[in-house]
Design a protein around this motif. Structure first.
Motif, PDB file in Angstrom:
ATOM      1  N   GLY A 142       4.550 -40.026  28.566  1.00  0.00           N
ATOM      2  CA  GLY A 142       5.499 -39.735  27.373  1.00  0.00           C
ATOM      3  C   GLY A 142       4.128 -39.751  25.290  1.00  0.00           C
ATOM      4  N   ILE A 143       3.271 -39.379  25.704  1.00  0.00           N
ATOM      5  CA  ILE A 143       2.554 -39.761  25.523  1.00  0.00           C
ATOM      6  C   ILE A 143       1.965 -37.755  25.422  1.00  0.00           C
ATOM      7  CG2 ILE A 143      -0.186 -39.702  25.034  1.00  0.00           C
ATOM      8  CD1 ILE A 143       0.440 -43.046  25.150  1.00  0.00           C
ATOM      9  N   SER A 144       1.390 -37.527  26.785  1.00  0.00           N
ATOM     10  CA  SER A 144       1.314 -35.777  27.316  1.00  0.00           C
ATOM     11  C   SER A 144       2.903 -35.205  26.526  1.00  0.00           C
ATOM     12  CB  SER A 144       1.222 -36.269  28.290  1.00  0.00           C
ATOM     13  OG  SER A 144       3.006 -35.957  28.914  1.00  0.00           O
ATOM     14  N   VAL A 145       3.764 -35.054  26.181  1.00  0.00           N
ATOM     15  CA  VAL A 145       4.572 -34.386  25.585  1.00  0.00           C
ATOM     16  C   VAL A 145       4.835 -34.669  23.782  1.00  0.00           C
ATOM     17  CG1 VAL A 145       7.308 -34.393  25.140  1.00  0.00           C
ATOM     18  CG2 VAL A 145       6.090 -34.895  27.688  1.00  0.00           C
ATOM     19  N   LEU A 146       4.120 -35.864  23.779  1.00  0.00           N
ATOM     20  CA  LEU A 146       3.924 -36.001  22.608  1.00  0.00           C
ATOM     21  C   LEU A 146       3.146 -35.444  21.668  1.00  0.00           C
ATOM     22  CD1 LEU A 146       4.332 -37.107  19.258  1.00  0.00           C
ATOM     23  CD2 LEU A 146       3.183 -38.947  20.005  1.00  0.00           C
ATOM     24  N   PHE A 147       1.975 -34.670  22.422  1.00  0.00           N
ATOM     25  CA  PHE A 147       0.908 -34.596  22.136  1.00  0.00           C
ATOM     26  C   PHE A 147       0.670 -33.144  22.575  1.00  0.00           C
ATOM     27  CE2 PHE A 147      -3.403 -37.321  22.757  1.00  0.00           C
ATOM     28  CZ  PHE A 147      -2.498 -38.231  22.145  1.00  0.00           C
ATOM     29  N   ASP A 148       1.418 -32.432  23.806  1.00  0.00           N
ATOM     30  CA  ASP A 148       2.066 -31.221  23.560  1.00  0.00           C
ATOM     31  C   ASP A 148       2.355 -30.758  22.105  1.00  0.00           C
ATOM     32  OD1 ASP A 148       1.706 -29.027  24.958  1.00  0.00           O
ATOM     33  OD2 ASP A 148       4.208 -29.188  25.146  1.00  0.00           O
ATOM     34  N   ARG A 149       2.631 -31.297  22.022  1.00  0.00           N
ATOM     35  CA  ARG A 149       4.346 -31.029  20.534  1.00  0.00           C
ATOM     36  C   ARG A 149       3.054 -30.603  19.912  1.00  0.00           C
ATOM     37  NH1 ARG A 149       8.669 -27.556  21.360  1.00  0.00           N
ATOM     38  NH2 ARG A 149       9.253 -28.788  22.593  1.00  0.00           N
ATOM     39  N   VAL A 150       2.213 -32.071  19.311  1.00  0.00           N
ATOM     40  CA  VAL A 150       1.528 -31.836  18.092  1.00  0.00           C
ATOM     41  C   VAL A 150       0.516 -31.439  18.297  1.00  0.00           C
ATOM     42  CG1 VAL A 150      -0.171 -33.731  17.255  1.00  0.00           C
ATOM     43  CG2 VAL A 150       1.563 -34.582  17.749  1.00  0.00           C
ATOM     44  N   SER A 151      -0.129 -30.983  19.117  1.00  0.00           N
ATOM     45  CA  SER A 151      -1.750 -29.901  19.349  1.00  0.00           C
ATOM     46  C   SER A 151      -0.962 -28.746  19.245  1.00  0.00           C
ATOM     47  CB  SER A 151      -1.986 -29.851  20.466  1.00  0.00           C
ATOM     48  OG  SER A 151      -0.770 -29.929  22.167  1.00  0.00           O
ATOM     49  N   GLY A 152       0.664 -28.082  19.309  1.00  0.00           N
ATOM     50  CA  GLY A 152       0.577 -27.426  18.912  1.00  0.00           C
ATOM     51  C   GLY A 152       0.546 -26.821  17.296  1.00  0.00           C
ATOM     52  N   LEU A 153       1.527 -27.718  17.462  1.00  0.00           N
ATOM     53  CA  LEU A 153       2.263 -27.837  15.447  1.00  0.00           C
ATOM     54  C   LEU A 153       0.607 -27.794  14.750  1.00  0.00           C
ATOM     55  CD1 LEU A 153       5.114 -30.155  15.679  1.00  0.00           C
ATOM     56  CD2 LEU A 153       5.604 -27.911  15.560  1.00  0.00           C
ATOM     57  N   TRP A 154      -0.186 -28.180  15.519  1.00  0.00           N
ATOM     58  CA  TRP A 154      -1.091 -28.933  14.505  1.00  0.00           C
ATOM     59  C   TRP A 154      -2.100 -27.113  14.723  1.00  0.00           C
ATOM     60  CZ3 TRP A 154      -6.975 -27.694  15.381  1.00  0.00           C
ATOM     61  CH2 TRP A 154      -7.382 -27.946  14.332  1.00  0.00           C
ATOM     62  N   VAL A 155      -2.220 -26.663  15.614  1.00  0.00           N
ATOM     63  CA  VAL A 155      -2.583 -24.861  15.549  1.00  0.00           C
ATOM     64  C   VAL A 155      -1.735 -23.878  14.994  1.00  0.00           C
ATOM     65  CG1 VAL A 155      -3.189 -23.137  16.976  1.00  0.00           C
ATOM     66  CG2 VAL A 155      -3.744 -25.246  17.980  1.00  0.00           C
ATOM     67  N   LEU A 156      -0.512 -24.233  14.989  1.00  0.00           N
ATOM     68  CA  LEU A 156       0.315 -23.348  14.344  1.00  0.00           C
ATOM     69  C   LEU A 156       0.170 -23.275  13.039  1.00  0.00           C
ATOM     70  CD1 LEU A 156       3.279 -21.873  13.618  1.00  0.00           C
ATOM     71  CD2 LEU A 156       4.703 -23.350  14.405  1.00  0.00           C
ATOM     72  N   THR A 157       0.334 -25.012  12.348  1.00  0.00           N
ATOM     73  CA  THR A 157       0.317 -25.433  10.875  1.00  0.00           C
ATOM     74  C   THR A 157      -1.395 -24.247  10.345  1.00  0.00           C
ATOM     75  OG1 THR A 157      -0.763 -26.805  11.094  1.00  0.00           O
ATOM     76  CG2 THR A 157       1.604 -27.088  10.562  1.00  0.00           C
ATOM     77  N   LEU A 158      -2.386 -24.959  11.376  1.00  0.00           N
ATOM     78  CA  LEU A 158      -3.189 -23.999  10.735  1.00  0.00           C
ATOM     79  C   LEU A 158      -3.554 -22.901  10.418  1.00  0.00           C
ATOM     80  CD1 LEU A 158      -6.425 -24.730  10.026  1.00  0.00           C
ATOM     81  CD2 LEU A 158      -6.795 -24.607  12.579  1.00  0.00           C
ATOM     82  N   MET A 159      -2.941 -21.888  11.611  1.00  0.00           N
ATOM     83  CA  MET A 159      -2.550 -20.308  12.012  1.00  0.00           C
ATOM     84  C   MET A 159      -2.309 -19.659  10.439  1.00  0.00           C
ATOM     85  SD  MET A 159      -2.399 -19.447  15.444  1.00  0.00           S
ATOM     86  CE  MET A 159      -1.513 -17.980  15.710  1.00  0.00           C
ATOM     87  N   SER A 160      -1.150 -20.614   9.721  1.00  0.00           N
ATOM     88  CA  SER A 160       0.322 -20.527   8.316  1.00  0.00           C
ATOM     89  C   SER A 160      -0.947 -20.535   7.557  1.00  0.00           C
ATOM     90  CB  SER A 160       1.175 -21.427   8.681  1.00  0.00           C
ATOM     91  OG  SER A 160       2.395 -21.085   9.700  1.00  0.00           O
TER      92      SER A 160
END
Length: 317
Positions: free
Chosen positions: A118-136
């Motif tokens: 479950g943590i791997s899935v959570l971190f997968d989402r968080v890493s994607g959202l973190w990079v997305l928000t940074l790019m935006s």
């Protein structure tokens, strides 16, 4: 079905109907139908290909991240699990939560810890959202620094959105300061956060692996934003790529809010409000969101045969 479940189902369908009514009211039913009828199929097809590529890279990123956490995660099986998650997101309530729970369960079935899965899935989402928000946020800074003029109210709204994005970027780093969550009354939640922090430290232990994870996340978001951008062109919403990158984070984040069904409704409403603030028509904005949703739905349909296989079949071994 219990009375409580009936109430939740009625509430969910009621919220979805309310969102649909609001979108139709903002975009105008006739205008929306005309825009949908005039969609450029070639742009949409290319957008679908970029969306497929984005999800393939997402699956590879998840596999890489899971292995960084010490889990057994062959890339081929992880792609299958990820595809099943896409289908679950489209047919089950809860936006992305349904697919994420299924991904966690499948990874656990391979002999991995359920919590770490479950943590791997959570971190997968968080890493994607973190990079997305940074790019935006970087795209917004580029637009403003490049001399783009935004009106007073639009400027204030844009600053508010950028501030939220900045907070989202900084939030994960707060886990590295003390143990501020220990005051939470739910001890099991405290234990889960402790495990997340421990896993985060494990990820940060390898610089080369972290660089690869960051590169994969950037690739995912570039492909996703490009798919959304091409959906806009298919709908007649021709905006600069940097503008689409600026608005992508709130649009994608709203699609993950479990208020509609499978991301439908919240994504289109966010597109209408954000593009509307910049002076673009509501019908084209809504159509852009609809086409992006159709890209996901098409992939969900393609992955249906994988959902029909038993989880303990040869493909999962």
């Amino acid at each position: 079905m219990t009375q409580r479940r009936r109430f939740k189902a009625a509430l969910r369908w009621g919220a979805a109907a309310a969102l649909l009514s609001l979108i139709l009211w903002l975009a105008g039913p006739q205008k929306l139908l005309r825009t949908l009828a005039g969609v450029d199929p070639l742009y949409f097809l290319v957008a679908l290909l970029f969306s497929i590529a984005s999800n393939l890279v997402s699956a590879v990123r998840w596999a890489h991240l899971a292995r960084m956490l010490g889990l057994q995660a062959p890339t081929r099986q992880m792609i299958v699990f990820y595809a099943r998650g896409i289908t679950a997101n489209s047919v089950l309530p809860g936006a992305t939560l349904s697919g994420d729970m299924l991904r966690s369960y499948q990874l656990h079935r391979m002999g991995n810890s359920l919590l770490r899965s479950g943590i791997s899935v959570l971190f997968d989402r968080v890493s994607g959202l973190w990079v997305l928000t940074l790019m935006s946020l970087l795209a917004a800074m580029f637009v403003w620094g490049g001399g783009e003029t935004l009106g007073g109210p639009v400027w204030h709204k844009s600053v508010a959105v950028a501030s939220v994005l900045a907070v989202g970027i900084l939030l994960p780093f707060t886990l590295g300061f003390a143990r501020w969550w220990s005051w939470l009354p739910i001890k099991k939640l405290v234990s889960v956060i402790d495990n997340c922090v421990e896993a985060m430290h494990a990820l940060l232990g390898s610089r080369a692996a972290m660089i690869r994870l960051l590169a994969l996340s950037v690739g995912v978001q570039v492909l996703s934003i490009t798919a959304l951008w091409l959906c806009g062109f298919a709908a007649g919403l021709q905006v600069p790529f940097v503008t689409m990158a600026m608005l992508a984070a709130p649009i994608f984040i709203m699609a993950a809010v479990p208020a509609g069904l499978g991301g439908w409704g919240t994504r289109e409403l966010a597109a209408i409000l954000l593009f509307g603030a910049l002076g673009y028509s509501a019908d084209m904005a809504a159509t852009t969101g609809i086409l992006y949703g159709l890209c996901g739905l098409a992939q969900a349909i393609l992955a249906v045969p994988l959902m029909m296989k038993r989880f303990n079949s040869e493909v999962d071994k």
